[in-house]
Design a protein around this motif. Sequence first.
Motif, PDB file in Angstrom:
ATOM      1  N   GLN A 251       0.821  -1.217   0.000  1.00  0.00           N
ATOM      2  CA  GLN A 251       0.000   0.000   0.000  1.00  0.00           C
ATOM      3  C   GLN A 251       0.852   1.263   0.000  1.00  0.00           C
ATOM      4  OE1 GLN A 251      -3.743   0.173   1.247  1.00  0.00           O
ATOM      5  NE2 GLN A 251      -3.898  -1.817   2.244  1.00  0.00           N
ATOM      6  N   LEU A 252       2.140   1.113   0.300  1.00  0.00           N
ATOM      7  CA  LEU A 252       3.023   2.284   0.282  1.00  0.00           C
ATOM      8  C   LEU A 252       3.651   2.492  -1.095  1.00  0.00           C
ATOM      9  CD1 LEU A 252       4.871   2.094   3.702  1.00  0.00           C
ATOM     10  CD2 LEU A 252       3.007   3.603   3.029  1.00  0.00           C
ATOM     11  N   TRP A 253       3.325   1.619  -2.024  1.00  0.00           N
ATOM     12  CA  TRP A 253       3.967   1.690  -3.334  1.00  0.00           C
ATOM     13  C   TRP A 253       3.808   3.063  -3.998  1.00  0.00           C
ATOM     14  CZ3 TRP A 253       7.895  -0.118  -5.488  1.00  0.00           C
ATOM     15  CH2 TRP A 253       8.053  -0.146  -6.870  1.00  0.00           C
ATOM     16  N   PRO A 254       2.602   3.660  -3.980  1.00  0.00           N
ATOM     17  CA  PRO A 254       2.484   4.995  -4.593  1.00  0.00           C
ATOM     18  C   PRO A 254       3.409   6.029  -3.944  1.00  0.00           C
ATOM     19  CG  PRO A 254       0.322   4.073  -4.146  1.00  0.00           C
ATOM     20  CD  PRO A 254       1.310   3.170  -3.485  1.00  0.00           C
ATOM     21  N   SER A 255       3.560   5.961  -2.620  1.00  0.00           N
ATOM     22  CA  SER A 255       4.487   6.892  -1.960  1.00  0.00           C
ATOM     23  C   SER A 255       5.900   6.661  -2.457  1.00  0.00           C
ATOM     24  CB  SER A 255       4.470   6.696  -0.443  1.00  0.00           C
ATOM     25  OG  SER A 255       3.170   6.760   0.049  1.00  0.00           O
ATOM     26  N   THR A 256       6.244   5.386  -2.661  1.00  0.00           N
ATOM     27  CA  THR A 256       7.589   5.072  -3.133  1.00  0.00           C
ATOM     28  C   THR A 256       7.833   5.666  -4.510  1.00  0.00           C
ATOM     29  OG1 THR A 256       7.467   3.025  -1.892  1.00  0.00           O
ATOM     30  CG2 THR A 256       9.228   3.201  -3.519  1.00  0.00           C
ATOM     31  N   ILE A 257       6.836   5.552  -5.376  1.00  0.00           N
ATOM     32  CA  ILE A 257       7.012   6.102  -6.733  1.00  0.00           C
ATOM     33  C   ILE A 257       7.219   7.610  -6.660  1.00  0.00           C
ATOM     34  CG2 ILE A 257       5.875   6.498  -8.941  1.00  0.00           C
ATOM     35  CD1 ILE A 257       4.649   3.794  -8.728  1.00  0.00           C
ATOM     36  N   THR A 258       6.395   8.282  -5.859  1.00  0.00           N
ATOM     37  CA  THR A 258       6.537   9.731  -5.735  1.00  0.00           C
ATOM     38  C   THR A 258       7.927  10.095  -5.231  1.00  0.00           C
ATOM     39  OG1 THR A 258       4.218   9.828  -5.169  1.00  0.00           O
ATOM     40  CG2 THR A 258       5.513  11.789  -4.746  1.00  0.00           C
ATOM     41  N   CYS A 259       8.359   9.447  -4.159  1.00  0.00           N
ATOM     42  CA  CYS A 259       9.685   9.727  -3.609  1.00  0.00           C
ATOM     43  C   CYS A 259      10.748   9.485  -4.663  1.00  0.00           C
ATOM     44  CB  CYS A 259       9.997   8.803  -2.439  1.00  0.00           C
ATOM     45  SG  CYS A 259       9.187   9.285  -0.951  1.00  0.00           S
ATOM     46  N   PHE A 260      10.617   8.364  -5.349  1.00  0.00           N
ATOM     47  CA  PHE A 260      11.625   7.988  -6.330  1.00  0.00           C
ATOM     48  C   PHE A 260      11.762   9.066  -7.399  1.00  0.00           C
ATOM     49  CE2 PHE A 260      12.754   5.938 -10.343  1.00  0.00           C
ATOM     50  CZ  PHE A 260      13.937   5.326  -9.987  1.00  0.00           C
ATOM     51  N   VAL A 261      10.639   9.468  -7.974  1.00  0.00           N
ATOM     52  CA  VAL A 261      10.694  10.439  -9.075  1.00  0.00           C
ATOM     53  C   VAL A 261      11.194  11.798  -8.580  1.00  0.00           C
ATOM     54  CG1 VAL A 261       9.328  11.704 -10.751  1.00  0.00           C
ATOM     55  CG2 VAL A 261       8.935   9.274 -10.398  1.00  0.00           C
ATOM     56  N   LEU A 262      10.641  12.258  -7.465  1.00  0.00           N
ATOM     57  CA  LEU A 262      10.996  13.608  -7.014  1.00  0.00           C
ATOM     58  C   LEU A 262      12.445  13.672  -6.531  1.00  0.00           C
ATOM     59  CD1 LEU A 262       7.680  14.656  -5.338  1.00  0.00           C
ATOM     60  CD2 LEU A 262       8.543  15.177  -7.604  1.00  0.00           C
ATOM     61  N   LEU A 263      12.873  12.654  -5.794  1.00  0.00           N
ATOM     62  CA  LEU A 263      14.251  12.683  -5.310  1.00  0.00           C
ATOM     63  C   LEU A 263      15.237  12.458  -6.449  1.00  0.00           C
ATOM     64  CD1 LEU A 263      13.899  10.824  -1.897  1.00  0.00           C
ATOM     65  CD2 LEU A 263      14.043  13.265  -2.344  1.00  0.00           C
ATOM     66  N   LEU A 264      14.829  11.647  -7.409  1.00  0.00           N
ATOM     67  CA  LEU A 264      15.701  11.414  -8.560  1.00  0.00           C
ATOM     68  C   LEU A 264      15.956  12.719  -9.300  1.00  0.00           C
ATOM     69  CD1 LEU A 264      16.808   8.857 -10.294  1.00  0.00           C
ATOM     70  CD2 LEU A 264      15.102   9.652 -11.879  1.00  0.00           C
ATOM     71  N   HIS A 265      14.901  13.521  -9.462  1.00  0.00           N
ATOM     72  CA  HIS A 265      15.131  14.744 -10.226  1.00  0.00           C
ATOM     73  C   HIS A 265      15.955  15.744  -9.409  1.00  0.00           C
ATOM     74  CE1 HIS A 265      12.152  17.676  -8.819  1.00  0.00           C
ATOM     75  NE2 HIS A 265      12.580  18.503  -9.739  1.00  0.00           N
ATOM     76  N   VAL A 266      15.838  15.698  -8.085  1.00  0.00           N
ATOM     77  CA  VAL A 266      16.732  16.518  -7.255  1.00  0.00           C
ATOM     78  C   VAL A 266      18.181  16.057  -7.440  1.00  0.00           C
ATOM     79  CG1 VAL A 266      17.389  17.087  -4.890  1.00  0.00           C
ATOM     80  CG2 VAL A 266      14.983  17.065  -5.533  1.00  0.00           C
ATOM     81  N   ALA A 267      18.378  14.750  -7.456  1.00  0.00           N
ATOM     82  CA  ALA A 267      19.738  14.209  -7.547  1.00  0.00           C
ATOM     83  C   ALA A 267      20.398  14.570  -8.875  1.00  0.00           C
ATOM     84  CB  ALA A 267      19.715  12.693  -7.372  1.00  0.00           C
ATOM     85  N   LEU A 268      19.624  14.467  -9.959  1.00  0.00           N
ATOM     86  CA  LEU A 268      20.214  14.765 -11.261  1.00  0.00           C
ATOM     87  C   LEU A 268      20.626  16.233 -11.346  1.00  0.00           C
ATOM     88  CD1 LEU A 268      17.817  12.828 -13.656  1.00  0.00           C
ATOM     89  CD2 LEU A 268      20.144  12.210 -13.019  1.00  0.00           C
ATOM     90  N   LYS A 269      19.823  17.097 -10.703  1.00  0.00           N
ATOM     91  CA  LYS A 269      20.078  18.533 -10.824  1.00  0.00           C
ATOM     92  C   LYS A 269      21.072  19.041  -9.776  1.00  0.00           C
ATOM     93  CE  LYS A 269      15.723  20.099 -10.800  1.00  0.00           C
ATOM     94  NZ  LYS A 269      14.536  20.920 -11.132  1.00  0.00           N
ATOM     95  N   ILE A 270      21.586  18.157  -8.935  1.00  0.00           N
ATOM     96  CA  ILE A 270      22.366  18.600  -7.777  1.00  0.00           C
ATOM     97  C   ILE A 270      23.487  19.557  -8.210  1.00  0.00           C
ATOM     98  CG2 ILE A 270      24.071  16.690  -7.734  1.00  0.00           C
ATOM     99  CD1 ILE A 270      22.273  17.911  -4.640  1.00  0.00           C
ATOM    100  N   PHE A 271      23.561  20.682  -7.523  1.00  0.00           N
ATOM    101  CA  PHE A 271      24.535  21.702  -7.899  1.00  0.00           C
ATOM    102  C   PHE A 271      25.029  22.456  -6.665  1.00  0.00           C
ATOM    103  CE2 PHE A 271      25.019  26.280  -9.106  1.00  0.00           C
ATOM    104  CZ  PHE A 271      26.218  26.157  -9.783  1.00  0.00           C
ATOM    105  N   ASP A 272      24.104  23.136  -5.981  1.00  0.00           N
ATOM    106  CA  ASP A 272      24.498  23.986  -4.851  1.00  0.00           C
ATOM    107  C   ASP A 272      25.244  23.218  -3.769  1.00  0.00           C
ATOM    108  OD1 ASP A 272      21.900  23.552  -5.674  1.00  0.00           O
ATOM    109  OD2 ASP A 272      21.015  25.093  -4.412  1.00  0.00           O
ATOM    110  N   LEU A 273      24.745  22.018  -3.461  1.00  0.00           N
ATOM    111  CA  LEU A 273      25.360  21.243  -2.391  1.00  0.00           C
ATOM    112  C   LEU A 273      26.820  20.939  -2.713  1.00  0.00           C
ATOM    113  CD1 LEU A 273      24.848  19.779   0.293  1.00  0.00           C
ATOM    114  CD2 LEU A 273      24.306  17.743  -1.019  1.00  0.00           C
ATOM    115  N   VAL A 274      27.073  20.570  -3.965  1.00  0.00           N
ATOM    116  CA  VAL A 274      28.440  20.234  -4.355  1.00  0.00           C
ATOM    117  C   VAL A 274      29.313  21.488  -4.354  1.00  0.00           C
ATOM    118  CG1 VAL A 274      29.847  19.056  -6.061  1.00  0.00           C
ATOM    119  CG2 VAL A 274      27.466  18.414  -5.785  1.00  0.00           C
ATOM    120  N   VAL A 275      28.758  22.592  -4.825  1.00  0.00           N
ATOM    121  CA  VAL A 275      29.514  23.849  -4.821  1.00  0.00           C
ATOM    122  C   VAL A 275      29.944  24.185  -3.395  1.00  0.00           C
ATOM    123  CG1 VAL A 275      29.353  26.342  -5.183  1.00  0.00           C
ATOM    124  CG2 VAL A 275      28.447  24.784  -6.888  1.00  0.00           C
ATOM    125  N   ALA A 276      29.016  24.065  -2.439  1.00  0.00           N
ATOM    126  CA  ALA A 276      29.332  24.444  -1.067  1.00  0.00           C
ATOM    127  C   ALA A 276      30.276  23.444  -0.405  1.00  0.00           C
ATOM    128  CB  ALA A 276      28.050  24.567  -0.246  1.00  0.00           C
TER     129      ALA A 276
END
Lengths: 333, 302
Positions: A251-276
Amino acid sequence: MTTSTALPPAPPGPRPKKQVPHNVKTSRRAAWIFAPSLLVSFLFVYVFIGITVYISLSNWKIGTSPNLTLRQPFGGTYAEIVQEQRFQADIRNVVIFTIIFLVLAILGGLIAALFIHHVSVGKGLFRTVFLLPYALSFIVTGVAWRWIFAPSTGVNEILRSMGIENPPGWTTDTTILGALNHPSGTDFLKVQFGIPVALLPIIFAAAWQLVGFAMAMYLAGLASIPEEHLEAANVDGANVWQRLRYIVLPQLWPSTITCFVLLLHVALKIFDLVVAMSGSGPGFVTDVPGIYIYNYLTSRYDKASAMAIILLLLTLVVIVPYLVRGYRKERKA
Amino acid sequence: MAVETLEPTPSRTAQAPRRRPGKLAPKPRSWSIPKTPGGWIVLAFCTLATLGMLVPVYVIITTALSGSTGAPNFFLAFPDAPSLDAFKGAWTKLHGSLVNSLQITVPAALISCLLGSINGYVLSKFPFRGSNALFTVLLVGMFIPFQAVIIPVFQFLNMLHLQGSIIGLILVHIIYGIPITTLIFRNYYEGIPSAIIEAASIDGAGIWKTYIRVMLPLSVPGFVVAGIFQCTNIWNDFLFGFILASPAAWPATVTLNNLIGTTTVDYSELMAGAVLVAAPTVLLYLVLGRFFVSGLTAGAVK
């Protein structure tokens, strides 16, 4: 797109089948009201992406002296950058970063949510603390973790006191764990593929910041599991693991998909954290596409654009199916 | 803290009676000591994990307090002589950018929320042919890496002579904020019964009049949720400020990052700066946590 994809229980309510009784005239007015926002977005998203694609195919190098002739041979900039050591390091880094980060943040969020959901005291407090880093800027997170993983202080002091003589140099360490290849210099592949030690502190920092997000998604999912299902399983004599395995996790599968997609797009775009935390690092060991693009904004518009388009494609591969899926669900509703 | 009810969407508030079924009895304030060994294990785990999550926060604060005497020998030790010196130094370097950040965040968040609210209203209450597809087209703007548009944006602002200015940054934040605010408001308005709109239209009110007289007064929670979400996002932005702002317009995140010197880093001052930059969003989160979570899940949907 809406809630229904992300949050299992609450499709936007018993969706009113028929909206306000409206005629052609109001419908047209409504479209006109929405039009300006759509047009602006169309210009700033789609048209601008188109321009970036064109620049990536052109000879435009220095920003102040535009050169819009197409580069020959066609797509030469892409052919140029894929051979670069730096480009290859960036792709390796962003892939490794994304995989480990997703595993840590999603698993961590799931475990935290399962425990916090069942804790008897202080639920609100635990939840608040876990989500707190999410309110911070990546720059703030970055400077804090930079200090924690500074080679001469922080974690390394603990490691030294435990008797480890030569602790890793963390973000300045060039070691690649589990290297798959040993480039000779003449190969097409110019970097070692494996897990760069230097990325680990950055991954930990990102996971720390976003584990609360995953936890919040999972807590919302957990709250929506009908109590009766668990009670029924109890009656049938299912133990904790069986309930988790056969009732809660599915029943948590939909939450997993949301987390996966949203966190994945954060990870691909990662910039500020690495700069700092580290910047490009020695031998581009912590370089990511975002930094590559930034560095070439002054001298090579074409290369910066080509990398930006590659980054965009990586993101769209995940996002478009997700949005289309949401759109289809919406239509069915 | 206020993160009491993790409501999936703000729209749930409008349908209050639909709560988790069958859970009413054990729900309200179950402040009980664990009764089973398992309960104690859960509590112990939560406590330890939470303390672990707090370590970086603790490190930021203690390092900031260690002042000019330099950081303590061990990074987890509390400074022998806590002082606020580092904050003074950080404040001198950062206060200008903190004001910039405020000047960027408040108008950009307000205007993008207002636009999002109008769009959300139209999309949820007056859907027209193709509106769902167009909405999906709009939503893509929320996910693109901004690097893919940054060169045209830079050139565009240059053309308008806004490059480097605070106005330019506000404009960019408004434009790229529209998709997310539209999404949040659309979901929020889905929860408001259409009967209200029907009643207004029977009384002869048009789209705009209905919006201003009927919808806006009902939108306060929506504005709080979307406003917090946007304020946090814009305040924490680094990329746009880093690339598009001239030094006089630098937001606080950029100036904080510049405190990291090329050779040596004054960690005490850096951490004090981090506290200053983090304070507004953290306060917002601690005071209005419930709305923060709503925005998170509403914006998460996507």
